[in-house]
Design an enzyme around this catalytic site. Sequence first.
Site, PDB file in Angstrom:
ATOM      1  N   HIS A  55       0.836  -1.208   0.000  1.00 16.41           N
ATOM      2  CA  HIS A  55       0.000   0.000   0.000  1.00 16.41           C
ATOM      3  C   HIS A  55       0.865   1.249   0.000  1.00 16.41           C
ATOM      4  O   HIS A  55       2.032   1.215   0.365  1.00 16.41           O
ATOM      5  CB  HIS A  55      -0.901   0.023   1.247  1.00 16.41           C
ATOM      6  CG  HIS A  55      -0.126   0.174   2.511  1.00 16.41           C
ATOM      7  ND1 HIS A  55       0.461  -0.906   3.153  1.00 16.41           N
ATOM      8  CD2 HIS A  55       0.200   1.263   3.266  1.00 16.41           C
ATOM      9  CE1 HIS A  55       1.102  -0.485   4.224  1.00 16.41           C
ATOM     10  NE2 HIS A  55       0.963   0.834   4.324  1.00 16.41           N
ATOM     11  N   TYR A  75       8.947  -3.405   7.404  1.00 20.92           N
ATOM     12  CA  TYR A  75       8.900  -2.635   8.640  1.00 20.92           C
ATOM     13  C   TYR A  75       9.854  -3.348   9.608  1.00 20.92           C
ATOM     14  O   TYR A  75       9.716  -4.554   9.834  1.00 20.92           O
ATOM     15  CB  TYR A  75       7.518  -2.675   9.290  1.00 20.92           C
ATOM     16  CG  TYR A  75       6.373  -1.998   8.578  1.00 20.92           C
ATOM     17  CD1 TYR A  75       6.558  -1.012   7.622  1.00 20.92           C
ATOM     18  CD2 TYR A  75       5.070  -2.357   8.893  1.00 20.92           C
ATOM     19  CE1 TYR A  75       5.478  -0.402   7.005  1.00 20.92           C
ATOM     20  CE2 TYR A  75       3.981  -1.750   8.290  1.00 20.92           C
ATOM     21  CZ  TYR A  75       4.193  -0.772   7.344  1.00 20.92           C
ATOM     22  OH  TYR A  75       3.113  -0.171   6.753  1.00 20.92           O
ATOM     23  N   HIS A  84       5.467   6.653  -0.853  1.00 17.52           N
ATOM     24  CA  HIS A  84       6.287   5.444  -0.908  1.00 17.52           C
ATOM     25  C   HIS A  84       5.426   4.218  -0.645  1.00 17.52           C
ATOM     26  O   HIS A  84       4.311   4.326  -0.135  1.00 17.52           O
ATOM     27  CB  HIS A  84       7.416   5.516   0.134  1.00 17.52           C
ATOM     28  CG  HIS A  84       6.906   5.536   1.537  1.00 17.52           C
ATOM     29  ND1 HIS A  84       6.517   6.702   2.155  1.00 17.52           N
ATOM     30  CD2 HIS A  84       6.688   4.541   2.433  1.00 17.52           C
ATOM     31  CE1 HIS A  84       6.084   6.422   3.369  1.00 17.52           C
ATOM     32  NE2 HIS A  84       6.171   5.117   3.562  1.00 17.52           N
ATOM     33  N   SER A 106       5.997   0.714   1.366  1.00 20.61           N
ATOM     34  CA  SER A 106       6.910  -0.002   2.260  1.00 20.61           C
ATOM     35  C   SER A 106       6.989  -1.474   1.871  1.00 20.61           C
ATOM     36  O   SER A 106       5.988  -2.096   1.533  1.00 20.61           O
ATOM     37  CB  SER A 106       6.451   0.113   3.708  1.00 20.61           C
ATOM     38  OG  SER A 106       6.591   1.439   4.160  1.00 20.61           O
ATOM     39  N   THR A 159       0.514   4.921   1.800  1.00 20.51           N
ATOM     40  CA  THR A 159      -0.256   5.684   2.781  1.00 20.51           C
ATOM     41  C   THR A 159      -0.438   7.102   2.247  1.00 20.51           C
ATOM     42  O   THR A 159       0.533   7.819   2.037  1.00 20.51           O
ATOM     43  CB  THR A 159       0.449   5.715   4.150  1.00 20.51           C
ATOM     44  OG1 THR A 159       0.602   4.365   4.611  1.00 20.51           O
ATOM     45  CG2 THR A 159      -0.350   6.525   5.159  1.00 20.51           C
TER      46      THR A 159
END
Length: 184
Positions: A42, A130, A125, A127, A44
Amino acid sequence: MGASIWLLPPTGSEIELKLQRLIATTLPGVFPHTQLPLFPPHITLTNGVEPSLDPHTVTSSVEISVPPVITFEKLDIGTTFFTRITLHLEKTEEITALAIQCRMKYVTKGNAEEAKKWAESFTPHLSLVYMEEMPGPEEVKKVEEEVAKAGIKFGVEVWTGGRLALVNCTKPIDQWKVEGVRPI
């Protein structure tokens, strides 16, 4: 953190499948001693949204005149948990306008100037990882190889449009729920 408004790749698209494989299978293999959280691919658009809002109301209220064209610029090693390993996007007018609109409607409560000011530092961006610790040079090299092997291209259109969603991010990552999904 509240809820976030995400832009997702088109359902079942080749790029969605490539990104899902990288996030869920391939890149965790580069970090075998680290428990990486899994999440859907995704972008954000904004965070800080009130999590009690109705997801369908939120996503249906976002006006899209021109669907954003998504182009990856580069692989980036970031300085925070949520930006540790990302694919930076070309910051187009369409993606910026979409982020400003979402921010203005659901975070700044209609304050366009505040939303535009926020957008100056908005770095679109996607990701891939994480994690708390910084990857070492060998791990970065392996990530670059795996991203290339997966067929992720830079400087070319990756997808147009996609899907909007509201995600309640108040719980642990493995409990995030993508809701109110709307194709654009």
